[in-house]
Write a protein that holds these residues in place. Structure first.
Motif, short mmCIF file in Angstrom:
data_model
loop_
_atom_site.label_atom_id
_atom_site.label_comp_id
_atom_site.label_asym_id
_atom_site.label_seq_id
_atom_site.Cartn_x
_atom_site.Cartn_y
_atom_site.Cartn_z
N SER A 181 0.82 -1.21 0.00
CA SER A 181 0.00 0.00 0.00
C SER A 181 0.86 1.26 0.00
CB SER A 181 -0.94 0.01 1.21
OG SER A 181 -0.20 0.07 2.42
N GLU A 182 2.05 1.17 0.61
CA GLU A 182 2.93 2.34 0.71
C GLU A 182 4.17 2.22 -0.17
OE1 GLU A 182 3.90 3.35 4.70
OE2 GLU A 182 1.86 3.13 5.44
N LYS A 183 4.37 1.04 -0.76
CA LYS A 183 5.57 0.75 -1.56
C LYS A 183 6.83 1.01 -0.73
CE LYS A 183 3.59 1.38 -6.14
NZ LYS A 183 3.74 2.00 -7.49
N VAL A 184 6.82 0.45 0.47
CA VAL A 184 7.94 0.59 1.40
C VAL A 184 8.26 -0.78 1.98
CG1 VAL A 184 8.67 1.55 3.63
CG2 VAL A 184 7.39 2.97 2.02
N PHE A 185 9.55 -1.10 2.06
CA PHE A 185 9.97 -2.33 2.73
C PHE A 185 10.05 -2.07 4.23
CE2 PHE A 185 11.68 -3.42 -1.52
CZ PHE A 185 11.19 -4.73 -1.63
N ARG A 186 9.36 -2.92 5.03
CA ARG A 186 9.35 -2.75 6.48
C ARG A 186 9.93 -3.96 7.19
NH1 ARG A 186 7.44 1.81 7.89
NH2 ARG A 186 5.93 2.96 6.61
N LEU A 187 10.66 -3.69 8.25
CA LEU A 187 11.34 -4.74 8.99
C LEU A 187 10.34 -5.74 9.59
CD1 LEU A 187 14.08 -5.75 10.16
CD2 LEU A 187 13.56 -4.35 12.18
N THR A 188 10.54 -7.02 9.28
CA THR A 188 9.70 -8.06 9.85
C THR A 188 10.50 -9.13 10.58
OG1 THR A 188 9.68 -9.12 7.64
CG2 THR A 188 7.76 -7.79 8.26
N HIS A 189 11.79 -9.26 10.30
CA HIS A 189 12.64 -10.24 10.98
C HIS A 189 13.97 -9.55 11.29
CE1 HIS A 189 9.75 -12.66 8.75
NE2 HIS A 189 9.97 -13.65 9.58
N ASP A 190 14.20 -9.22 12.54
CA ASP A 190 15.38 -8.46 12.93
C ASP A 190 16.48 -9.39 13.42
OD1 ASP A 190 17.00 -6.33 13.50
OD2 ASP A 190 15.95 -5.72 15.32
N ALA A 191 17.71 -9.11 13.01
CA ALA A 191 18.89 -9.83 13.50
C ALA A 191 18.65 -11.34 13.54
CB ALA A 191 19.28 -9.31 14.89
N MET A 192 18.53 -11.95 12.38
CA MET A 192 18.21 -13.37 12.25
C MET A 192 19.28 -14.24 12.91
SD MET A 192 15.46 -13.23 10.40
CE MET A 192 15.27 -14.93 9.87
N LYS A 193 18.83 -15.34 13.53
CA LYS A 193 19.72 -16.32 14.12
C LYS A 193 19.28 -17.71 13.67
CE LYS A 193 22.31 -13.45 16.40
NZ LYS A 193 23.71 -13.21 15.94
N ILE A 194 20.06 -18.33 12.81
CA ILE A 194 19.74 -19.66 12.31
C ILE A 194 19.98 -20.68 13.41
CG2 ILE A 194 20.29 -21.43 10.60
CD1 ILE A 194 21.26 -19.19 8.76
N VAL A 195 18.99 -21.53 13.66
CA VAL A 195 19.16 -22.56 14.67
C VAL A 195 20.32 -23.48 14.26
CG1 VAL A 195 16.76 -22.49 15.43
CG2 VAL A 195 17.42 -24.05 13.57
N PRO A 196 21.08 -24.00 15.23
CA PRO A 196 22.27 -24.79 14.88
C PRO A 196 21.97 -26.13 14.22
CG PRO A 196 21.92 -24.79 17.25
CD PRO A 196 20.98 -23.77 16.68
N SER A 197 20.76 -26.65 14.41
CA SER A 197 20.41 -27.93 13.82
C SER A 197 18.91 -27.95 13.56
CB SER A 197 20.79 -29.09 14.75
OG SER A 197 20.48 -30.34 14.16
N ALA A 198 18.51 -28.59 12.46
CA ALA A 198 17.09 -28.69 12.13
C ALA A 198 16.88 -29.90 11.23
CB ALA A 198 16.60 -27.43 11.43
N ASN A 199 15.65 -30.38 11.16
CA ASN A 199 15.35 -31.63 10.49
C ASN A 199 14.83 -31.43 9.06
OD1 ASN A 199 16.05 -32.76 12.90
ND2 ASN A 199 13.95 -33.15 13.56
N GLU A 200 15.40 -30.49 8.34
CA GLU A 200 15.03 -30.27 6.95
C GLU A 200 16.28 -30.15 6.09
OE1 GLU A 200 10.72 -27.98 7.16
OE2 GLU A 200 12.52 -26.81 6.72
N TYR A 201 16.22 -30.71 4.89
CA TYR A 201 17.30 -30.51 3.93
C TYR A 201 16.68 -30.23 2.57
CZ TYR A 201 16.45 -35.34 2.33
OH TYR A 201 15.87 -36.48 1.84
N ALA A 202 17.42 -29.51 1.74
CA ALA A 202 16.95 -29.16 0.40
C ALA A 202 17.99 -29.60 -0.61
CB ALA A 202 16.72 -27.65 0.29
N ILE A 203 17.56 -30.39 -1.58
CA ILE A 203 18.44 -30.83 -2.65
C ILE A 203 17.58 -31.29 -3.81
CG2 ILE A 203 18.60 -33.27 -1.93
CD1 ILE A 203 21.64 -33.08 -2.64
N ASN A 204 18.09 -31.16 -5.03
CA ASN A 204 17.37 -31.62 -6.20
C ASN A 204 17.63 -33.12 -6.37
OD1 ASN A 204 16.22 -32.16 -8.66
ND2 ASN A 204 17.19 -30.46 -9.74
N ALA A 205 16.71 -33.92 -5.84
CA ALA A 205 16.92 -35.37 -5.79
C ALA A 205 16.86 -36.02 -7.16
CB ALA A 205 15.89 -36.01 -4.86
#
Length: 348
Positions: A181-205
């Motif tokens: 509506s305003e054509k402005v980018f607004r902060l939604t995720h500040d200072a991201m911290k990736i968890v050290p381990s997670a149960n998802e992987y991405a690859i073109n199998a």
């Protein structure tokens, strides 16, 4: 300090320049890229109403057939960078370095339209960029033949259900969402911290038959789930757009792999070092994650040409380190892959 949730990208850039005045030109360049991204977002959002965005045209620098949206995005971002303090641009859609302002301080490497195979089917596409100092040298490529650690900023845009602008200026990684509506980018995720381990992987199998032993073994052990050596179940994700997978990893963790494989021309994978893997690596590291070519840190790699390819493994630190163990043989199961062996259910 960055303002609380809801502050604009402009506010954040002002704060970064106040923190470090040497980032003023970098901030100006990011503003130009953000303005172009809003325009491209509007075109993507119109879909078929904007014409046949998947229409095929000429071939790009890598020999891939350009689609209409590839050309639209390239032109719009080049227009924006012509008004920014940028001396040179290395784009996936241009064979050679594009010279802009000879005396400008910065060089930009950009993939104007990531995920081209998703054009025309309503799936996610994006833009990736890395900003680094311009070199004063006779070789027009010199600005880009430096390690990724020289980048002053990096970012990507996701054109999806929402348009997001993910950026780092070396002081953490943040996600800004487009307020249409305003054509402005607004902060939604500040200072991201990736968890050290997670149960998802991405690859073109679909490329499994081409992978080398360590990658096959790593994925096999993920597939074995709680009954295998990883001792837990995994989910696989793959969107065919690097930006979408990177944003998911930033928010939920996990690991992304695009390794080199045995296909002709794919020994170093498919992704380009300057305008895909190095910017993503900078963003991931600034969020506490890791990014390697399977074994070595991406940001320490130096390109020998502007369209050089590189394998890429990034995400949660424990998962990226686990992949490295398979490569160097420290993982007991590395090297054996009965699920992906030559004998299969349909072979006798």
């Amino acid at each position: 300090m960055t303002k609380p949730y809801g502050s604009s990208l402009d506010d954040h850039l002002d704060a970064e320049v106040a923190r470090d005045a040497s980032l003023a030109d970098t901030a100006a360049t990011i503003r130009a890229l953000a303005a172009a991204a809003i325009d491209v977002s509007e075109t993507v959002g119109r879909g078929s109403l904007a014409g046949d965005l998947a229409a095929q045209g000429e071939h790009n620098s890598d020999g891939d057939v350009q689609k209409a949206l590839d050309v639209i995005a390239h032109k719009r971002f080049m227009q924006a960078l012509e008004e920014a303090p940028v001396a040179q641009v290395a784009s996936e859609e241009a064979e050679d370095v594009v010279e802009l302002k000879a005396d400008a301080p910065l060089a930009v490497a950009i993939d104007p339209l990531d995920g081209s195979s998703n054009i025309g089917v309503g799936m996610v596409v994006g833009t990736i960029f890395g900003i680094r100092p311009a070199a004063r040298a006779e070789d027009p490529n010199a600005s880009f033949l430096t390690p990724g650690t020289t980048q002053t900023a990096a970012g990507f845009v996701v054109y999806g259900p929402a348009t997001t602008f993910v950026v780092t200026l070396g002081n953490g990684t943040r996600i800004f969402t487009l307020d249409r509506s305003e054509k402005v980018f607004r902060l939604t995720h500040d200072a991201m911290k990736i968890v050290p381990s997670a149960n998802e992987y991405a690859i073109n199998a679909s490329n499994v038959r081409h992978w080398d032993g360590p990658v096959k073994s790593f994925i096999e052990d993920c597939l074995r789930g709680a009954e295998g050596p990883r001792d837990r179940d995994f989910n696989m994700r793959w969107t065919a757009a690097l930006v979408a997978d990177a944003q998911r990893v930033l928010i939920r963790g996990g690991v992304f792999l695009y390794p080199g494989d045995n296909r002709k021309g794919y020994a170093q994978g498919r992704l380009r070092l300057l305008y895909e893997t190095a910017p993503i690596a900078f963003l991931i590291e600034q969020a506490g994650g890791a990014a390697t070519d399977g074994q070595n840190r991406i940001l320490e790699r130096v390109a020998s040409k502007i369209h050089e390819r590189s394998p890429l493994v990034f995400g949660s630190t424990e998962e990226v380190e686990c992949v490295a163990k398979y490569y160097d043989g420290r993982q007991p199961s590395a090297g054996r892959s009965p699920l992906f062996g030559q004998r299969g259910l349909m072979r006798s």
